[in-house]
Write a protein that holds these residues in place. Structure first.
Motif, PDB file in Angstrom:
ATOM      1  N   TYR A  69     -10.726  13.475 -20.083  1.00  0.00           N
ATOM      2  CA  TYR A  69      -9.292  13.212 -19.948  1.00  0.00           C
ATOM      3  C   TYR A  69      -8.993  12.666 -18.553  1.00  0.00           C
ATOM      4  O   TYR A  69      -9.323  13.283 -17.540  1.00  0.00           O
ATOM      5  N   LEU A  70      -8.392  11.487 -18.514  1.00  0.00           N
ATOM      6  CA  LEU A  70      -8.025  10.823 -17.269  1.00  0.00           C
ATOM      7  C   LEU A  70      -9.229  10.568 -16.356  1.00  0.00           C
ATOM      8  O   LEU A  70      -9.076  10.479 -15.145  1.00  0.00           O
ATOM      9  N   SER A  71     -10.428  10.492 -16.927  1.00  0.00           N
ATOM     10  CA  SER A  71     -11.601  10.246 -16.100  1.00  0.00           C
ATOM     11  C   SER A  71     -11.464   8.918 -15.361  1.00  0.00           C
ATOM     12  O   SER A  71     -11.127   7.892 -15.956  1.00  0.00           O
ATOM     13  N   THR A  72     -11.691   8.940 -14.065  1.00  0.00           N
ATOM     14  CA  THR A  72     -11.496   7.759 -13.239  1.00  0.00           C
ATOM     15  C   THR A  72     -12.383   7.835 -12.004  1.00  0.00           C
ATOM     16  O   THR A  72     -12.736   8.929 -11.544  1.00  0.00           O
ATOM     17  N   ARG A  73     -12.717   6.676 -11.465  1.00  0.00           N
ATOM     18  CA  ARG A  73     -13.439   6.627 -10.195  1.00  0.00           C
ATOM     19  C   ARG A  73     -12.492   6.439  -9.016  1.00  0.00           C
ATOM     20  O   ARG A  73     -12.928   6.145  -7.898  1.00  0.00           O
ATOM     21  N   LEU A  74     -11.224   6.595  -9.273  1.00  0.00           N
ATOM     22  CA  LEU A  74     -10.217   6.522  -8.209  1.00  0.00           C
ATOM     23  C   LEU A  74     -10.299   5.195  -7.457  1.00  0.00           C
ATOM     24  O   LEU A  74     -10.230   5.144  -6.228  1.00  0.00           O
ATOM     25  N   ASP A  75     -10.437   4.122  -8.216  1.00  0.00           N
ATOM     26  CA  ASP A  75     -10.635   2.803  -7.618  1.00  0.00           C
ATOM     27  C   ASP A  75      -9.469   2.355  -6.749  1.00  0.00           C
ATOM     28  O   ASP A  75      -9.647   1.490  -5.877  1.00  0.00           O
ATOM     29  N   ARG A  76      -8.300   2.903  -6.990  1.00  0.00           N
ATOM     30  CA  ARG A  76      -7.117   2.485  -6.232  1.00  0.00           C
ATOM     31  C   ARG A  76      -6.927   3.271  -4.935  1.00  0.00           C
ATOM     32  O   ARG A  76      -6.011   2.973  -4.160  1.00  0.00           O
ATOM     33  N   LEU A  77      -7.787   4.284  -4.715  1.00  0.00           N
ATOM     34  CA  LEU A  77      -7.677   5.094  -3.505  1.00  0.00           C
ATOM     35  C   LEU A  77      -8.645   4.591  -2.446  1.00  0.00           C
ATOM     36  O   LEU A  77      -9.819   4.355  -2.732  1.00  0.00           O
ATOM     37  N   MET A 133       0.830  -1.191   0.000  1.00  0.00           N
ATOM     38  CA  MET A 133       0.000   0.000   0.000  1.00  0.00           C
ATOM     39  C   MET A 133       0.873   1.253   0.000  1.00  0.00           C
ATOM     40  O   MET A 133       1.980   1.236   0.547  1.00  0.00           O
ATOM     41  N   ARG A 134       0.372   2.301  -0.615  1.00  0.00           N
ATOM     42  CA  ARG A 134       1.073   3.578  -0.623  1.00  0.00           C
ATOM     43  C   ARG A 134       0.340   4.572   0.268  1.00  0.00           C
ATOM     44  O   ARG A 134      -0.890   4.574   0.353  1.00  0.00           O
ATOM     45  N   LEU A 135       1.115   5.421   0.911  1.00  0.00           N
ATOM     46  CA  LEU A 135       0.574   6.537   1.677  1.00  0.00           C
ATOM     47  C   LEU A 135       0.938   7.816   0.936  1.00  0.00           C
ATOM     48  O   LEU A 135       2.095   8.012   0.560  1.00  0.00           O
ATOM     49  N   CYS A 136      -0.050   8.670   0.708  1.00  0.00           N
ATOM     50  CA  CYS A 136       0.199   9.920  -0.003  1.00  0.00           C
ATOM     51  C   CYS A 136      -0.051  11.084   0.937  1.00  0.00           C
ATOM     52  O   CYS A 136      -1.171  11.285   1.432  1.00  0.00           O
ATOM     53  N   PHE A 137       0.989  11.872   1.182  1.00  0.00           N
ATOM     54  CA  PHE A 137       0.929  13.005   2.100  1.00  0.00           C
ATOM     55  C   PHE A 137       0.903  14.290   1.283  1.00  0.00           C
ATOM     56  O   PHE A 137       1.803  14.532   0.470  1.00  0.00           O
ATOM     57  N   VAL A 138      -0.126  15.129   1.512  1.00  0.00           N
ATOM     58  CA  VAL A 138      -0.412  16.256   0.627  1.00  0.00           C
ATOM     59  C   VAL A 138      -0.429  17.576   1.389  1.00  0.00           C
ATOM     60  O   VAL A 138      -1.006  17.667   2.482  1.00  0.00           O
ATOM     61  N   ASP A 139       0.169  18.603   0.788  1.00  0.00           N
ATOM     62  CA  ASP A 139       0.055  19.952   1.348  1.00  0.00           C
ATOM     63  C   ASP A 139      -0.126  20.951   0.218  1.00  0.00           C
ATOM     64  O   ASP A 139       0.325  20.722  -0.915  1.00  0.00           O
ATOM     65  N   GLU A 140      -0.767  22.059   0.547  1.00  0.00           N
ATOM     66  CA  GLU A 140      -1.094  23.094  -0.433  1.00  0.00           C
ATOM     67  C   GLU A 140      -0.120  24.253  -0.340  1.00  0.00           C
ATOM     68  O   GLU A 140       0.384  24.573   0.737  1.00  0.00           O
ATOM     69  N   LEU A 159      -4.406  16.000  -8.761  1.00  0.00           N
ATOM     70  CA  LEU A 159      -3.482  15.286  -7.882  1.00  0.00           C
ATOM     71  C   LEU A 159      -4.011  13.884  -7.577  1.00  0.00           C
ATOM     72  O   LEU A 159      -3.272  12.894  -7.676  1.00  0.00           O
ATOM     73  N   LEU A 160      -5.284  13.779  -7.235  1.00  0.00           N
ATOM     74  CA  LEU A 160      -5.881  12.472  -6.922  1.00  0.00           C
ATOM     75  C   LEU A 160      -5.790  11.525  -8.112  1.00  0.00           C
ATOM     76  O   LEU A 160      -5.533  10.326  -7.937  1.00  0.00           O
ATOM     77  N   GLN A 161      -5.986  12.042  -9.313  1.00  0.00           N
ATOM     78  CA  GLN A 161      -5.900  11.202 -10.508  1.00  0.00           C
ATOM     79  C   GLN A 161      -4.500  10.609 -10.663  1.00  0.00           C
ATOM     80  O   GLN A 161      -4.350   9.451 -11.057  1.00  0.00           O
ATOM     81  N   ARG A 162      -3.478  11.399 -10.357  1.00  0.00           N
ATOM     82  CA  ARG A 162      -2.096  10.896 -10.471  1.00  0.00           C
ATOM     83  C   ARG A 162      -1.765   9.907  -9.362  1.00  0.00           C
ATOM     84  O   ARG A 162      -1.024   8.941  -9.579  1.00  0.00           O
ATOM     85  N   ILE A 163      -2.307  10.110  -8.168  1.00  0.00           N
ATOM     86  CA  ILE A 163      -2.097   9.129  -7.098  1.00  0.00           C
ATOM     87  C   ILE A 163      -2.704   7.790  -7.512  1.00  0.00           C
ATOM     88  O   ILE A 163      -2.106   6.727  -7.315  1.00  0.00           O
ATOM     89  N   ASP A 164      -3.890   7.856  -8.092  1.00  0.00           N
ATOM     90  CA  ASP A 164      -4.565   6.648  -8.572  1.00  0.00           C
ATOM     91  C   ASP A 164      -3.708   5.937  -9.626  1.00  0.00           C
ATOM     92  O   ASP A 164      -3.592   4.707  -9.616  1.00  0.00           O
ATOM     93  N   GLU A 165      -3.101   6.708 -10.514  1.00  0.00           N
ATOM     94  CA  GLU A 165      -2.232   6.124 -11.545  1.00  0.00           C
ATOM     95  C   GLU A 165      -1.021   5.434 -10.932  1.00  0.00           C
ATOM     96  O   GLU A 165      -0.628   4.343 -11.367  1.00  0.00           O
ATOM     97  N   ILE A 166      -0.413   6.073  -9.941  1.00  0.00           N
ATOM     98  CA  ILE A 166       0.765   5.489  -9.296  1.00  0.00           C
ATOM     99  C   ILE A 166       0.404   4.173  -8.610  1.00  0.00           C
ATOM    100  O   ILE A 166       1.132   3.176  -8.713  1.00  0.00           O
ATOM    101  N   ALA A 167      -0.727   4.160  -7.916  1.00  0.00           N
ATOM    102  CA  ALA A 167      -1.160   2.931  -7.244  1.00  0.00           C
ATOM    103  C   ALA A 167      -1.427   1.818  -8.259  1.00  0.00           C
ATOM    104  O   ALA A 167      -1.073   0.655  -8.025  1.00  0.00           O
ATOM    105  N   LEU A 168      -2.035   2.184  -9.388  1.00  0.00           N
ATOM    106  CA  LEU A 168      -2.277   1.200 -10.447  1.00  0.00           C
ATOM    107  C   LEU A 168      -0.955   0.690 -11.014  1.00  0.00           C
ATOM    108  O   LEU A 168      -0.780  -0.519 -11.220  1.00  0.00           O
ATOM    109  N   ARG A 169      -0.030   1.618 -11.270  1.00  0.00           N
ATOM    110  CA  ARG A 169       1.294   1.245 -11.777  1.00  0.00           C
ATOM    111  C   ARG A 169       1.987   0.244 -10.856  1.00  0.00           C
ATOM    112  O   ARG A 169       2.621  -0.719 -11.315  1.00  0.00           O
TER     113      ARG A 169
END
Length: 236
Positions: free
Chosen positions: A168-176, A1-8, A124-134
């Protein structure tokens, strides 16, 4: 599992997020290294071992960082970024140009006008989903506390039920997993790392450094960050 830590990190027309995507071992390694960095500073300058590595305060020498010399504060930035690169984590950098977004939404007559931070966070969430899928795993998102956290949780739930807006990159974020969890950064060394990364990136994108030495340092730091970045970008 991956942990994603986010700040603005925002400034004027720039609204963006920086994030660190790490596994459990990398999270433990980086947390330990951050504690070591702060402990060394405490021994030399008495800042306190529980002091938060807050990029803005550290950069400008405010509050607990006021008695720490500039060269030492610069070195602390370098140590944090060196630790990120050595750990081999993924870095995420996603932002929005606020005015361009407003112009695009008006010109294209969007049915809904979304705020810059919402759009940047979605990307950002879309890319996290991609990384988890990868990596053939799942990810949990942990973000710095904010007053509008319920709005972001609500949008996250909508994305998982109906998919992210647009084709573009439409996803349900299944990996999150679960929801977006918000935590106080002063209790999380990993959120503090995300803060440093987001601050350096935002400053590199929005500020022209007038001091030559500072410019060289910031250039070196942002190049290191970009070397670990997964599909960084500013939209539109």
């Amino acid at each position: 599992m991956r942990l994603c830590f986010v700040d603005e990190s925002c400034n004027g027309d720039f609204s963006g997020f920086g994030a660190i995507v790490a596994d459990a071992l990398q999270t433990a390694q980086l947390t330990r290294r951050m504690n070591e960095i702060v402990a060394e500073l405490d021994e030399g300058y008495g800042i306190g071992r529980a002091t938060e590595v807050h990029a803005y305060l550290m950069f400008h020498g405010k509050e607990q960082w006021s008695e720490v010399p500039v060269r030492v504060r610069i070195r602390a930035f370098e140590q944090v970024i060196d630790a990120v690169c050595s750990a081999g984590v993924d870095v995420l950098l996603r932002a929005v140009h606020c005015e361009r977004l407003r112009e695009r939404q008006s010109r294209s007559r969007y049915r809904e006008h979304h705020s810059p931070d919402q759009v940047a966070f979605q990307h950002l969430l879309q890319r996290i989903d991609e990384i988890a899928l990868r990596d053939r795993t799942h990810a949990l998102v942990i973000a710095d506390e904010r007053t509008d956290r319920e709005r972001h949780r609500d949008r996250f739930a909508v994305y998982q039920l109906h998919g992210t807006p647009g084709s573009y990159l439409s996803t349900r974020l299944d990996r999150l997993l679960d929801t977006v969890h918000f935590a106080p950064s002063h209790h999380s060394r990993m959120l503090q790392i995300a803060d440093v990364v987001a601050f350096v990136w935002r400053r590199a994108e929005t500020v022209v450094e007038t001091d030559a030495r500072q410019a060289r340092t910031m250039s070196r730091l942002i190049e290191q960050i970009r070397s670990r970045a997964y599909k960084p970008g500013i939209w539109p």
